[in-house]
Scaffold this active site. Sequence first.
Site, PDB file in Angstrom:
ATOM      1  N   GLU A 100     -11.269  29.543  54.404  1.00 56.73           N
ATOM      2  CA  GLU A 100     -12.121  30.705  54.155  1.00 56.73           C
ATOM      3  C   GLU A 100     -13.549  30.887  53.755  1.00 56.73           C
ATOM      4  O   GLU A 100     -13.060  30.696  51.715  1.00 56.73           O
ATOM      5  CB  GLU A 100     -11.407  32.054  55.243  1.00 56.73           C
ATOM      6  CG  GLU A 100     -11.997  33.245  55.499  1.00 56.73           C
ATOM      7  CD  GLU A 100     -13.369  33.389  56.227  1.00 56.73           C
ATOM      8  OE1 GLU A 100     -13.640  32.155  56.026  1.00 56.73           O
ATOM      9  OE2 GLU A 100     -13.119  34.066  57.208  1.00 56.73           O
ATOM     10  N   ASP A 101     -14.123  31.215  53.954  1.00 49.39           N
ATOM     11  CA  ASP A 101     -15.623  31.906  52.346  1.00 49.39           C
ATOM     12  C   ASP A 101     -14.884  33.424  51.464  1.00 49.39           C
ATOM     13  O   ASP A 101     -15.011  33.562  50.729  1.00 49.39           O
ATOM     14  CB  ASP A 101     -16.765  31.818  52.678  1.00 49.39           C
ATOM     15  CG  ASP A 101     -16.695  33.002  54.546  1.00 49.39           C
ATOM     16  OD1 ASP A 101     -16.224  33.254  54.671  1.00 49.39           O
ATOM     17  OD2 ASP A 101     -17.857  32.885  54.644  1.00 49.39           O
ATOM     18  N   ASP A 104     -12.493  40.208  53.764  1.00 46.03           N
ATOM     19  CA  ASP A 104     -12.939  41.157  53.898  1.00 46.03           C
ATOM     20  C   ASP A 104     -12.047  42.809  54.210  1.00 46.03           C
ATOM     21  O   ASP A 104     -10.996  42.712  53.402  1.00 46.03           O
ATOM     22  CB  ASP A 104     -13.803  41.633  54.376  1.00 46.03           C
ATOM     23  CG  ASP A 104     -15.162  43.288  54.009  1.00 46.03           C
ATOM     24  OD1 ASP A 104     -15.288  43.462  52.845  1.00 46.03           O
ATOM     25  OD2 ASP A 104     -15.645  43.337  55.138  1.00 46.03           O
ATOM     26  N   PHE A 153     -22.228  42.968  48.515  1.00 48.19           N
ATOM     27  CA  PHE A 153     -22.451  42.384  49.732  1.00 48.19           C
ATOM     28  C   PHE A 153     -22.548  40.994  49.265  1.00 48.19           C
ATOM     29  O   PHE A 153     -24.073  41.085  48.805  1.00 48.19           O
ATOM     30  CB  PHE A 153     -23.073  42.809  50.486  1.00 48.19           C
ATOM     31  CG  PHE A 153     -23.169  41.674  51.896  1.00 48.19           C
ATOM     32  CD1 PHE A 153     -22.490  42.138  53.358  1.00 48.19           C
ATOM     33  CD2 PHE A 153     -23.692  40.731  51.406  1.00 48.19           C
ATOM     34  CE1 PHE A 153     -22.139  41.545  53.797  1.00 48.19           C
ATOM     35  CE2 PHE A 153     -24.312  39.584  53.359  1.00 48.19           C
ATOM     36  CZ  PHE A 153     -23.105  40.280  54.153  1.00 48.19           C
ATOM     37  N   ARG A 166     -27.127  30.542  52.745  1.00 49.16           N
ATOM     38  CA  ARG A 166     -26.029  29.456  53.179  1.00 49.16           C
ATOM     39  C   ARG A 166     -26.357  28.587  51.643  1.00 49.16           C
ATOM     40  O   ARG A 166     -24.865  28.143  51.563  1.00 49.16           O
ATOM     41  CB  ARG A 166     -25.803  29.325  53.966  1.00 49.16           C
ATOM     42  CG  ARG A 166     -25.310  30.182  54.828  1.00 49.16           C
ATOM     43  CD  ARG A 166     -25.045  28.960  56.237  1.00 49.16           C
ATOM     44  NE  ARG A 166     -24.786  29.896  57.537  1.00 49.16           N
ATOM     45  CZ  ARG A 166     -23.319  31.247  57.755  1.00 49.16           C
ATOM     46  NH1 ARG A 166     -22.225  31.330  56.494  1.00 49.16           N
ATOM     47  NH2 ARG A 166     -23.876  32.093  59.074  1.00 49.16           N
TER      48      ARG A 166
HETATM   49  P1  IMP Z   1     -12.925  40.681  57.341  1.00 53.92           P
HETATM   50  O1  IMP Z   1     -13.070  40.536  59.401  1.00 53.92           O
HETATM   51  O2  IMP Z   1     -13.599  42.081  57.697  1.00 53.92           O
HETATM   52  O3  IMP Z   1     -11.813  40.076  56.437  1.00 53.92           O
HETATM   53  O4  IMP Z   1     -14.334  39.711  57.177  1.00 53.92           O
HETATM   54  C1  IMP Z   1     -14.533  38.051  57.244  1.00 53.92           C
HETATM   55  C2  IMP Z   1     -15.573  37.787  57.699  1.00 53.92           C
HETATM   56  O5  IMP Z   1     -16.353  38.796  57.258  1.00 53.92           O
HETATM   57  C3  IMP Z   1     -15.892  36.573  56.672  1.00 53.92           C
HETATM   58  O6  IMP Z   1     -15.587  35.389  57.231  1.00 53.92           O
HETATM   59  C4  IMP Z   1     -17.340  36.539  56.580  1.00 53.92           C
HETATM   60  O7  IMP Z   1     -18.141  35.855  57.165  1.00 53.92           O
HETATM   61  C5  IMP Z   1     -18.177  37.993  56.664  1.00 53.92           C
HETATM   62  N1  IMP Z   1     -18.180  38.838  55.123  1.00 53.92           N
HETATM   63  C6  IMP Z   1     -17.829  39.723  54.531  1.00 53.92           C
HETATM   64  N2  IMP Z   1     -17.836  39.985  54.173  1.00 53.92           N
HETATM   65  C7  IMP Z   1     -18.974  39.824  53.494  1.00 53.92           C
HETATM   66  C8  IMP Z   1     -20.379  39.083  52.191  1.00 53.92           C
HETATM   67  O8  IMP Z   1     -19.996  40.197  51.066  1.00 53.92           O
HETATM   68  N3  IMP Z   1     -21.154  38.502  52.564  1.00 53.92           N
HETATM   69  C9  IMP Z   1     -21.295  37.620  53.713  1.00 53.92           C
HETATM   70  N4  IMP Z   1     -20.561  37.645  54.481  1.00 53.92           N
HETATM   71  C10 IMP Z   1     -19.137  38.601  54.137  1.00 53.92           C
HETATM   72 MG    MG Z   2     -16.374  34.070  57.984  1.00 52.97          MG
END
Ligand code: IMP
Ligand code: MG
Length: 177
Positions: A100-101, A104, A153, A166
Amino acid sequence: MALPEHKLRVLIPAEQIQARVKELGAEIERDYPNDPVYLIAILKGAFFFLADLSRAIRRTTRIDFIGISSYGKGTSSSGEVKLTKDLDISIEGADVLVVEDIVDSGITLTYLIHVLEQRKPRSIRIASLLDKPSRRVRPIQVAYVGFQIPDQFVVGYGLDYAENYRNLSDICVVEEG
Ligand code: IMP
Ligand code: MG
């Protein structure tokens, strides 16, 4: 390079990302005694990380992609998640590493791990390039983390803001104005 309404500030330069990804690859290589290792990347953000990480793991790997959308186009997950592209390969009995990238809130991965566990892999772990621990809503165990970052962000190295940026080699903070 940036759109007129944005300013980009480098948070993690490309060289530092590359060095850290190599370290993670070496760690994963040590931790997984059996081949093949199944690397499952979440589209689209994880594809650069997958490309570099997979080449840093000197093992037989199988690579596949899964698509997930968390409704909403803003800068945070809305809490609702759905599968938009399923795996092509079976993961039954496999050692799976979800790539995963960024983690959050943890909502996306909590959902995905639940879906994948029903397919009876032998093991399942998470590797995430970035982690924003202060934003966590759902507790989730991330076995391999590249960098912990503050609640800002970020874009680049696969991460987007409304599909932009990206392709940056550095990870940058987006500042409005
Ligand atoms: P989560 O479900 O809130 O953990 O969200 C994770 C997803 O939100 C990641 O896979 C990203 O696609 C997106 N995301 C969360 N924070 C960022 C950020 O700072 N930049 C870009 N994408 C983010
Ligand atoms: Mg993502």
